[in-house]
Design an enzyme around this catalytic site. Structure first.
Site, short mmCIF file in Angstrom:
data_model
loop_
_atom_site.label_atom_id
_atom_site.label_comp_id
_atom_site.label_asym_id
_atom_site.label_seq_id
_atom_site.Cartn_x
_atom_site.Cartn_y
_atom_site.Cartn_z
N TYR A 106 0.84 -1.21 0.00
CA TYR A 106 0.00 0.00 0.00
C TYR A 106 0.87 1.25 0.00
CZ TYR A 106 -3.76 3.16 1.66
OH TYR A 106 -4.68 4.17 1.82
N ASP A 107 1.82 1.31 0.95
CA ASP A 107 2.64 2.53 1.07
C ASP A 107 3.43 2.81 -0.21
OD1 ASP A 107 1.78 1.98 3.60
OD2 ASP A 107 3.71 2.17 4.59
N GLY A 159 2.93 1.35 -3.13
CA GLY A 159 1.98 1.48 -4.25
C GLY A 159 1.51 2.92 -4.39
N LYS A 160 1.14 3.51 -3.26
CA LYS A 160 0.64 4.89 -3.28
C LYS A 160 1.77 5.88 -3.61
CE LYS A 160 -3.81 4.64 -2.06
NZ LYS A 160 -4.92 5.29 -2.76
N ASN A 186 -6.03 9.70 8.36
CA ASN A 186 -7.10 8.80 8.85
C ASN A 186 -8.48 9.47 8.87
OD1 ASN A 186 -4.46 7.93 9.97
ND2 ASN A 186 -5.69 6.20 10.69
N ASN A 227 -13.75 -0.53 14.39
CA ASN A 227 -13.56 -1.64 15.35
C ASN A 227 -14.02 -1.24 16.75
OD1 ASN A 227 -12.49 -3.50 13.62
ND2 ASN A 227 -10.54 -3.73 14.70
N LYS A 283 -0.20 3.69 22.96
CA LYS A 283 0.36 5.06 23.03
C LYS A 283 0.64 5.63 21.64
CE LYS A 283 2.18 4.67 27.66
NZ LYS A 283 3.24 3.91 28.31
N PRO A 329 2.87 2.62 12.29
CA PRO A 329 3.48 3.93 12.59
C PRO A 329 3.20 4.38 14.02
CG PRO A 329 2.39 3.97 10.45
CD PRO A 329 2.00 2.68 11.11
P1 NAD Z 1 -12.87 1.76 0.83
O1 NAD Z 1 -12.22 0.43 0.89
O2 NAD Z 1 -14.18 1.93 1.53
O3 NAD Z 1 -13.07 2.23 -0.67
C1 NAD Z 1 -12.25 1.82 -1.73
C2 NAD Z 1 -13.16 1.48 -2.91
O4 NAD Z 1 -12.36 1.11 -4.03
C3 NAD Z 1 -14.08 0.29 -2.62
O5 NAD Z 1 -15.40 0.60 -3.01
C4 NAD Z 1 -13.49 -0.84 -3.46
O6 NAD Z 1 -14.44 -1.80 -3.84
C5 NAD Z 1 -12.91 -0.06 -4.63
N1 NAD Z 1 -11.82 -0.75 -5.32
C6 NAD Z 1 -10.73 -1.36 -4.77
N2 NAD Z 1 -9.94 -1.86 -5.72
C7 NAD Z 1 -10.54 -1.55 -6.92
C8 NAD Z 1 -10.22 -1.80 -8.28
N3 NAD Z 1 -9.10 -2.48 -8.61
N4 NAD Z 1 -11.06 -1.35 -9.23
C9 NAD Z 1 -12.20 -0.68 -8.91
N5 NAD Z 1 -12.55 -0.43 -7.64
C10 NAD Z 1 -11.73 -0.86 -6.66
O7 NAD Z 1 -11.81 2.81 1.38
P2 NAD Z 1 -11.92 4.38 1.63
O8 NAD Z 1 -11.59 4.61 3.04
O9 NAD Z 1 -13.19 4.92 1.09
O10 NAD Z 1 -10.69 4.90 0.77
C11 NAD Z 1 -10.85 5.51 -0.51
C12 NAD Z 1 -9.50 6.02 -1.01
O11 NAD Z 1 -8.97 6.97 -0.09
C13 NAD Z 1 -8.46 4.92 -1.17
O12 NAD Z 1 -7.71 5.17 -2.34
C14 NAD Z 1 -7.58 5.08 0.05
O13 NAD Z 1 -6.27 4.65 -0.19
C15 NAD Z 1 -7.65 6.59 0.28
N6 NAD Z 1 -7.38 6.92 1.69
C16 NAD Z 1 -8.30 6.65 2.66
C17 NAD Z 1 -8.00 6.95 3.99
C18 NAD Z 1 -8.98 6.69 5.11
O14 NAD Z 1 -8.65 6.95 6.27
N7 NAD Z 1 -10.19 6.24 4.87
C19 NAD Z 1 -6.75 7.50 4.31
C20 NAD Z 1 -5.84 7.72 3.30
C21 NAD Z 1 -6.17 7.45 1.98
N1 UDP Z 2 -5.66 -0.40 16.10
C1 UDP Z 2 -5.99 -0.85 17.37
N2 UDP Z 2 -7.06 -1.69 17.50
C2 UDP Z 2 -7.83 -2.07 16.46
C3 UDP Z 2 -7.50 -1.59 15.16
C4 UDP Z 2 -6.40 -0.76 15.02
O1 UDP Z 2 -5.34 -0.51 18.36
O2 UDP Z 2 -8.80 -2.82 16.68
C5 UDP Z 2 -4.53 0.54 15.97
C6 UDP Z 2 -3.53 0.20 14.87
O3 UDP Z 2 -2.56 -0.70 15.34
C7 UDP Z 2 -2.97 1.57 14.55
C8 UDP Z 2 -4.14 2.52 14.79
O4 UDP Z 2 -5.06 1.79 15.60
O5 UDP Z 2 -1.94 1.90 15.45
C9 UDP Z 2 -4.86 2.95 13.50
O6 UDP Z 2 -5.15 1.78 12.77
P1 UDP Z 2 -5.97 1.80 11.40
O7 UDP Z 2 -5.87 0.43 10.81
O8 UDP Z 2 -7.32 2.36 11.61
O9 UDP Z 2 -5.21 2.87 10.48
P2 UDP Z 2 -3.66 3.05 10.06
O10 UDP Z 2 -2.78 2.17 10.89
O11 UDP Z 2 -3.62 2.69 8.62
O12 UDP Z 2 -3.41 4.48 10.33
#
Ligand code: NAD
Ligand code: UDP
Length: 314
Positions: A144-145, A147-148, A173, A189, A207, A273
């Site tokens: 993911y990291d 890839g993005k 987030n 969760n 923490k 992180p």
């Molecule tokens: P989500 O999983 O709810 O939404 C992602 C959507 O993309 C889903 O509907 C999934 O079915 C679709 N998808 C996945 N792979 C696909 C593919 N190959 N072709 C077509 N559709 C596909 O997640 P979200 O939280 O709504 O995140 C949306 C975007 O925002 C993502 O790109 C994610 O990386 C980015 N983002 C989200 C957060 C967050 O905290 N929610 C933080 C940083 C970045």
């Molecule tokens: N986390 C947790 N309990 C859970 C799910 C996540 O303590 O049931 C922690 C996880 O280890 C991370 C933080 O919450 O430190 C945020 O996790 P999330 O997966 O929501 O987002 P990301 O790590 O991608 O920021």
């Protein structure tokens, strides 16, 4: 009226974005392969003459005459993006190339939903856009990291090579209604565990910190970013600088749900992180004074109300 393509439109953030763009009088094509998204998220939009739903995977080419593309397709929770890591990389890299190719073909403006994960386990705090990050290239989060990160590179290179109009937002987030109940992210969760009276699972010592942004604030920021002049490409951080430990979050959720759940501690996943907080001065300056309006207590309450209803109807 603009014709706008939203990839990942049936996901959590995408569904809110589609709704807002429709309300502003645009034609919206919502494209999704339903890997983590669901028709339930956009069911209320089906039937609107200005809304089209397309089942498609962005790792395959797609064509449509559009003015703007918001590229959100990609699983976002660690559980889901690690489920098929190679597919996650394909979605980030090949998927982005397909969408950039489309933007080039139809001369559309294109915005990439990047992430604070490009900073990895950051050594500077809060994170500014000029920081290059501290990312493990071979760990379980790397699909993911990295890839993005590669997607950001592709966006910049399409801009440099083809003069494409691009925008990059780094999303911190984000939470709110329509998060998937079982995608393992911390806010969903904790709320679901609290509402069901189950133990609240903190990974590690609790923490570690995160900064949580309510989805409406993000959607506002993304739309403002798309509407900035062609000279401003980003990347721009979009997040809420309020910083909380996971212990504080668990306690807030317990208090706001009135739950009797106990907190338990489980092992910390690899490369989790330790801290994360956006510096949003660039967003404030470039996005017309944008700043988050919904603070954690209020946003959590709206999200708790959503999950409470969902659990009752199931
Ligand atoms: P989500 O999983 O709810 O939404 C992602 C959507 O993309 C889903 O509907 C999934 O079915 C679709 N998808 C996945 N792979 C696909 C593919 N190959 N072709 C077509 N559709 C596909 O997640 P979200 O939280 O709504 O995140 C949306 C975007 O925002 C993502 O790109 C994610 O990386 C980015 N983002 C989200 C957060 C967050 O905290 N929610 C933080 C940083 C970045
Ligand atoms: N986390 C947790 N309990 C859970 C799910 C996540 O303590 O049931 C922690 C996880 O280890 C991370 C933080 O919450 O430190 C945020 O996790 P999330 O997966 O929501 O987002 P990301 O790590 O991608 O920021």
């Amino acid at each position: 009226m603009k014709r706008i393509l939203v990839t990942g439109g049936a996901g959590f953030i995408g569904s809110h974005l589609c709704e807002r763009l429709l309300n502003e009088g645009n034609d919206v094509i919502c494209l999704d392969n339903y890997f983590t998204g669901s028709k339930d998220n956009i069911r209320h939009l089906i039937g609107n003459d200005h809304f089209e739903l397309v089942r498609h995977d962005i790792t395959k080419p797609y064509t449509a005459e559009v003015d703007e593309i918001y590229n959100l397709a990609c699983p976002a929770s660690p559980v889901h993006y690690q489920y098929d890591a190679v597919k996650t990389i394909q979605t980030c890299v090949i998927g982005s190339m397909n969408m950039l190719g489309l933007a080039k073909q139809v001369r559309a403006k294109i915005l990439q939903a990047s992430t604070s994960e490009v900073y990895g386990d950051p050594t500077i705090h809060p994170q500014v856009e000029s920081y290059w990050g501290n990312v493990n290239p071979i760990g379980i989060r790397s699909c993911y990291d990295e890839g993005k990160r590669c997607a950001e590179t592709l966006f910049m290179d399409y801009h440099r090579q083809n003069n494409l109009r691009i925008k990059i937002v780094r999303i911190f987030n984000t939470y709110g209604p329509r998060m998937s109940m079982n995608d393992g992210r911390v806010v969903s969760n904790f709320i679901v565990q609290a509402l069901r009276g189950e133990d609240i699972t903190i990974y590690g010592d609790g923490k570690q910190t995160r900064s949580f942004q309510y989805v409406d604030d993000l959607v506002e920021g993304m739309i403002r970013m798309m509407n900035t002049g062609d000279d401003f490409l980003g990347p721009v951080n979009i997040g809420n600088p309020g910083e909380f430990t996971m212990l504080e979050l668990a306690e807030k959720v317990i208090e706001q749900t009135g739950s009797k759940s106990k907190i338990i501690f489980q092992p910390l996943p690899q490369d989790d992180p330790r801290q994360r907080k956006p510096d949003i001065s660039v967003a404030r300056k470039e996005l017309g004074g944008w700043q988050p309006e919904v603070q954690l207590t209020e946003g959590l309450q709206r999200t708790i109300d959503y999950f409470r209803k969902l659990i009752q109807t199931k």
